[in-house]
Enzyme design. Structure first.
Site, PDB file in Angstrom:
ATOM      1  N   ASP A   1      -4.627   7.418  -1.226  1.00  0.00           N
ATOM      2  CA  ASP A   1      -5.856   6.662  -0.590  1.00  0.00           C
ATOM      3  C   ASP A   1      -7.098   6.630  -1.124  1.00  0.00           C
ATOM      4  O   ASP A   1      -7.547   7.629  -1.666  1.00  0.00           O
ATOM      5  CB  ASP A   1      -5.806   7.014   0.930  1.00  0.00           C
ATOM      6  CG  ASP A   1      -4.237   6.770   1.600  1.00  0.00           C
ATOM      7  OD1 ASP A   1      -3.763   5.601   1.289  1.00  0.00           O
ATOM      8  OD2 ASP A   1      -4.100   7.316   2.629  1.00  0.00           O
TER       9      ASP A   1
ATOM     10  N   HIS B   1       1.931   4.524  -2.837  1.00  0.00           N
ATOM     11  CA  HIS B   1       2.195   6.061  -2.646  1.00  0.00           C
ATOM     12  C   HIS B   1       3.516   6.275  -3.148  1.00  0.00           C
ATOM     13  O   HIS B   1       3.683   7.365  -4.069  1.00  0.00           O
ATOM     14  CB  HIS B   1       2.209   6.169  -1.206  1.00  0.00           C
ATOM     15  CG  HIS B   1       0.821   6.321  -0.802  1.00  0.00           C
ATOM     16  ND1 HIS B   1      -0.324   7.150  -1.214  1.00  0.00           N
ATOM     17  CD2 HIS B   1       0.185   5.442   0.522  1.00  0.00           C
ATOM     18  CE1 HIS B   1      -1.359   6.858  -0.452  1.00  0.00           C
ATOM     19  NE2 HIS B   1      -1.236   5.971   0.334  1.00  0.00           N
TER      20      HIS B   1
ATOM     21  N   HIS C   1       1.024  -1.049   0.141  1.00  0.00           N
ATOM     22  CA  HIS C   1       0.099  -0.080  -0.137  1.00  0.00           C
ATOM     23  C   HIS C   1       0.877   1.381  -0.216  1.00  0.00           C
ATOM     24  O   HIS C   1       0.556   2.288  -0.773  1.00  0.00           O
ATOM     25  CB  HIS C   1      -0.963  -0.203   1.254  1.00  0.00           C
ATOM     26  CG  HIS C   1      -1.616   1.062   1.508  1.00  0.00           C
ATOM     27  ND1 HIS C   1      -2.953   1.195   1.151  1.00  0.00           N
ATOM     28  CD2 HIS C   1      -1.395   2.358   2.087  1.00  0.00           C
ATOM     29  CE1 HIS C   1      -3.351   2.500   1.272  1.00  0.00           C
ATOM     30  NE2 HIS C   1      -2.389   2.934   2.015  1.00  0.00           N
ATOM     31  N   GLU C   2       1.859   1.257   0.870  1.00  0.00           N
ATOM     32  CA  GLU C   2       2.817   2.511   0.817  1.00  0.00           C
ATOM     33  C   GLU C   2       3.868   2.477  -0.240  1.00  0.00           C
ATOM     34  O   GLU C   2       4.064   3.577  -0.791  1.00  0.00           O
ATOM     35  CB  GLU C   2       3.717   2.402   2.252  1.00  0.00           C
ATOM     36  CG  GLU C   2       2.771   2.582   3.485  1.00  0.00           C
ATOM     37  CD  GLU C   2       1.873   3.846   3.695  1.00  0.00           C
ATOM     38  OE1 GLU C   2       2.322   4.881   2.859  1.00  0.00           O
ATOM     39  OE2 GLU C   2       0.950   3.642   4.341  1.00  0.00           O
TER      40      GLU C   2
END
Length: 922
Positions: free
Chosen positions: A168, A161, A157-158
């Protein structure tokens, strides 16, 4: 000599090529990511479980990422950098790896409570982030897995980014919205995810989620609790903790109605479409077959004492102006005030030949520092410049430490032209050394930047302007990149002024409570007559010439404040005693009082190191207290070209123009006007007036979702609530402070030699917002300029549509709003505009989307703004009963009567809906 357009273009192309080679350490080779660097902060206590848990996290992440990207990418070679504060254990020696260059850091929390993983991300959609931050507790406490999900899934998830610039798909401040079908839904992607609403009984009447008559949403207290067992497979940017979630939302299931950052920042583009637009997938194809990729390979390295060699030009080019004297002054500041304790330092000078001035000496005392400074050159030679000759001898000096150059640092300063630098490219590239370059004046060799770019070093440029103090500033910016800020020097002041005969140069310098150890005041002048110096501390104690260590030959006065300098305002007055004007300068540095007290730090950079006119650049300043952002600072950027006057910019943290995120401590501004081609230097002055106590800002970057709980087998299993913070913990005690910091230089090409036409449109409006009053929609935004974020635009074009995609893709074909009464204000002003939609535009429409575009005086158009969302609804009842069973997609607000109320859900609107008690949704 001014750099010609052709020479600058050549320099730019060479530098750009090497930036691609030596930029990010992470490279995608085939389907494998190599070079991922994970660094542990020196202040993290040693724990034998941290490294194994990092390995386990990355291994899990690699396979999860491989499947999520449809067999396209995985992690291969990973480096973990262990701090010198941990015990030695036969770890490898770093080459060019450092904490400051890490993609992932393990460090103390953002503030006293909370272990939210997050990515420092302040660029636009598709732009890479800066780093991922994990806390030690996140890696060590297994109970946090229930709150955030498995560590490997959180990492992916990170990583999305950091690497691909997506955002998000949840929003803790806008957890609910009203859909186009007039239904209350949880902000999520995909909308197929199921769960129940819960509300804390103390907040919600009779334990029911209550409808707010103004917004049409639930009042504060409601949460959406997900079923642990799901059928939906997306999205990783929403909730990777769910076992069924193995994909990113794509165009087929992307929730365009949800008021989340992905929709706002990426113009309603799905995360998968955004990812596939990245450079990683331009020519990347899925692995053939069904086999899994190999697990990652880990290398463990441990930071060691710095080994540094100053390689200084003494060729005939240093005879121009006052260069050799300025070199001595600046390098002396570096040796006596900047370079860290326990470092090994040697000095080499060069022209067409090179000479060792001193072999490596370890800095263990002030006497060693003074001894090293005594070897600095005072005169230049008549020889030509041979950079490679100096570098070769510099490598020999650092080899005396442990017979190799790997992990060493070369600080190379030169002002001369040299067409033979490429002769040592091979040795430089294979040396494992980091080379920081300082180009002095406009004649410095145009290939210098390649040396820094291929070794991961820094590029600096210092002009020949005597009033800029630029050379001292540059040397003050060459710090250890170990992450140990408590052992680093902080530059508080750097000022210079041409002062008339018998006139005064005076200012006030603030020493804040985080610093005061090893505080130095350095004064320089030009003429042969010593100026009168007076320094007053906050208690009125006076220091004069008799207290300074003076070197008349170098035109330098040096004062170290005994013990700890008193916090507060220090005032200096330097009087020119000569009968003609001269430039007087003052520089002040200090260090942390205590390693346990977070420093106030400033980092300066631009979004590009090379730029072709008329493309704009962005100047950034990150102002922090530890990891926390400092708000309300006055930040000024001084950009100096090779020739001409400096460019002065006031940077802002207002969430408009170049500043993507408001109140994140990152200040920014567009830079697009250049005086010519060639190198430009960057320096920041940061000040803040006395503010004794101010609220600690919430985390400005979107952290990993803190999961309140799950529904499993019909039962709610709640996690511990997010740790509360009492009033004392949420306050930061900061008085006045000031900082001066140098950023890396950059290169500009293709600037026309004469006057040029207006080529710059207004900047994109990125904070477009709305609210409603009666039957009117009230829009608000920050005014752009005629040229990006400067000046005043000529007009606005506002459009409406039922579809955000239509506004994004066919803006000119959508319904327009009459803006004849709207005159743009000056850039940075707050704009407010009211209008009443025509009945035909909103008839039978639940959601209206609105966007704006600015137009300048020569009809150049800005990009389309972020798209605001307006929702029509009529509240039906006060609450939803606990006995009723609803599908999550069928909490319908039934329209009754003729009264219609507009609720505008936009990125600026905060509807914080929190806490617990339940309403079942099936």
């Amino acid at each position: 000599m001014h750099c010609t357009s052709q020479a600058a273009a050549c320099l730019l192309q060479l530098t750009l090529a090497l930036v691609v080679i030596g930029g990010s350490a992470v490279e995608l080779q085939g389907n494998a990511y190599n070079g991922l660097l994970i660094a542990i902060n020196p202040q993290v206590p040693e724990d034998e479980k941290i490294i194994p848990n990092i390995k386990e996290m990355i291994t899990e992440a690699s396979f999860y990422l491989f499947n999520a990207t449809k067999r396209r990418v995985y992690f291969s070679n990973i480096t973990i950098l262990i701090p010198a504060t941990w015990k030695t254990n036969n770890y490898g020696k770093p080459k060019q790896e450092s904490y400051e260059k890490a993609d992932v850091i393990v460090a103390a929390p953002y503030w006293k409570h909370g272990n939210d993983p997050y990515t420092l991300q302040y660029g636009e959609c598709g732009e890479k982030g800066t780093y991922i931050h994990f806390t030690p507790k996140f890696l060590l406490k297994d109970r946090l897995i229930d709150i955030y999900g498995s560590r490997g899934r959180v990492f992916v998830h990170e990583w999305a980014h950091l690497r691909w610039g997506v955002f998000d798909e949840y929003d803790s401040e806008r957890p609910f919205y009203i859909s186009g079908q007039n239904q209350v839904k949880a902000t999520r992607c995909s909308s197929d995810l199921t769960g129940i609403y819960v509300c804390e009984e103390k907040i919600c009447a009779q334990g029911n989620c209550v409808i707010n008559h103004v917004t049409g949403l639930f009042k504060e207290g409601c949460k959406f609790i997900h079923d642990k067992s799901q059928n939906a497979s997306s999205s990783i940017m929403y909730m990777p903790s769910l076992s069924s979630v193995v994909e990113f939302c794509d165009a087929s299931n992307h929730n365009t109605e949800a008021p989340n950052l992905q929709n706002k920042m990426c113009s309603y583009k799905s995360t998968w479409d955004t990812i596939m637009s990245s450079a990683d997938f331009k020519s990347n194809f899925p692995m053939i077959g069904t086999s899994l990729p190999p697990p990652p390979i880990f290398s463990l390295l441990q930071s060691q004492d710095r080994v540094i060699c100053l390689v200084l030009d003494v060729s005939s080019s240093m005879n121009e102006g006052d260069r050799i004297n300025r070199l001595h002054q600046a390098a002396e500041v570096y040796l006596r005030q900047i370079v860290e304790e326990n470092s090994y330092v040697g000095i080499v000078t060069f022209s067409h030949v090179a000479e060792v001035k001193t072999q490596l000496q370890q800095i263990l005392s002030d006497d060693v520092r003074k001894n090293l400074a005594s070897y600095l050159p005072r005169v230049a030679t008549s020889g030509k410049t041979s950079v490679c000759t100096g570098l070769w001898l510099g490598f020999e000096v650092v080899k005396n430490r442990d017979a190799e150059t790997s992990g060493s640092t070369i600080v190379l300063l030169t002002a001369g032209e040299d067409s033979s630098i490429s002769n040592c490219f091979s040795e430089v590239k294979n040396s494992g050394s980091v080379i920081h370059i300082i180009a002095l004046g406009s004649s410095a060799a145009k290939e210098l930047e390649q040396l820094a770019n291929m070794t991961g070093g820094l590029n600096f440029f210092a002009t020949d302007r005597l009033d800029s103090n630029s050379l001292i500033d540059v040397f003050s910016g060459i710090l250890s990149r170990s992450g140990d800020t408590s052992n680093q020097s902080v530059q508080i002041e750097s000022a210079g002024e041409s002062t008339g005969a018998y006139k005064h140069f005076n200012k006030t310098v603030t020493i804040d409570s985080t610093i005061g150890k090893n505080t130095f005041f350095v004064v320089t002048w030009q003429k042969n007559r010593l100026p009168d110096i007076t320094l007053l501390d906050p208690s009125g104690k006076r220091y004069t010439n008799e207290d300074f260590e003076i070197d008349s030959g170098l035109h330098r006065a040096h004062l170290q404040i005994p013990e700890i300098a008193e916090a507060g305002d220090w005032t200096y007055v330097v009087t020119n005693t000569h009968n003609s004007s001269q430039v007087l300068t003052v520089a002040v540095t200090s260090r942390a009082v205590n390693s346990s007290i977070p420093l106030i730090t400033v980092k300066a950079h631009t979004n590009k190191v090379v730029n072709f006119y008329p493309s704009p650049m962005i100047v950034y300043a990150q102002v922090s207290h530890g990891f926390g952002p400092i708000l309300g600072a006055n930040v000024t950027a001084i950009i100096e070209p090779e020739d001409g006057d400096p460019i002065i910019l006031k940077l802002l943290d207002n969430g408009a123009g170049a500043d993507v995120v408001k109140d994140d401590g990152v200040y920014s501004k567009y830079l697009f006007s250049f005086s010519g081609n060639g190198r430009y230097s960057l320096k920041l002055h940061v000040q803040q007036d006395n503010k004794t106590i101010r609220p600690h800002p919430p985390m400005p970057w979107s952290p990993a979702m803190y999961i309140p709980g799950y529904v499993e087998n019909g039962k709610i299993q709640m996690n511990a609530p997010r740790p509360s913070v009492n009033e004392d913990d949420s306050q930061v005690r900061l008085g006045s402070f000031s900082r001066t910091v140098s950023g890396e230089s950059f290169i500009v090409s293709s600037v026309p030699s004469g006057p040029y036409s207006d080529m710059f449109p207004p900047c994109k409006v990125i904070d477009f917002g709305a609210r409603t009053e009666d039957n009117k929609i009230i829009l608000s935004w920050t005014a752009p300029g005629d040229d990006f974020d400067q000046g005043q635009a000529a007009s606005y074009d506002i459009r409406l549509s039922e579809s955000p995609l239509e506004l994004r893709d066919s803006f000119d074909n959508t319904a327009s709003v009459n803006t004849s009464s709207l005159t743009p204000q000056h850039a940075g002003s707050k704009e407010i505009f009211l209008f009443e939609p025509e009945t035909s535009a909103i008839e039978n429409v639940t959601i209206i989307y609105v966007a704006i575009r600015a137009i300048d005086k020569v009809s150049q158009l800005s990009d389309i703004s972020n798209i605001a969302q307006a929702v029509m609804f009529v509240p039906h009842k006060d609450s939803l009963t606990t006995s009723a069973r609803y599908s999550v997609s069928t909490i319908v607000l039934i329209v009754s009567g003729l009264l219609t109320v507009f609720c505008v859900l936009i990125s600026a609107t905060a509807c914080a809906l929190k806490r617990k008690k339940k309403i079942k949704m099936s």
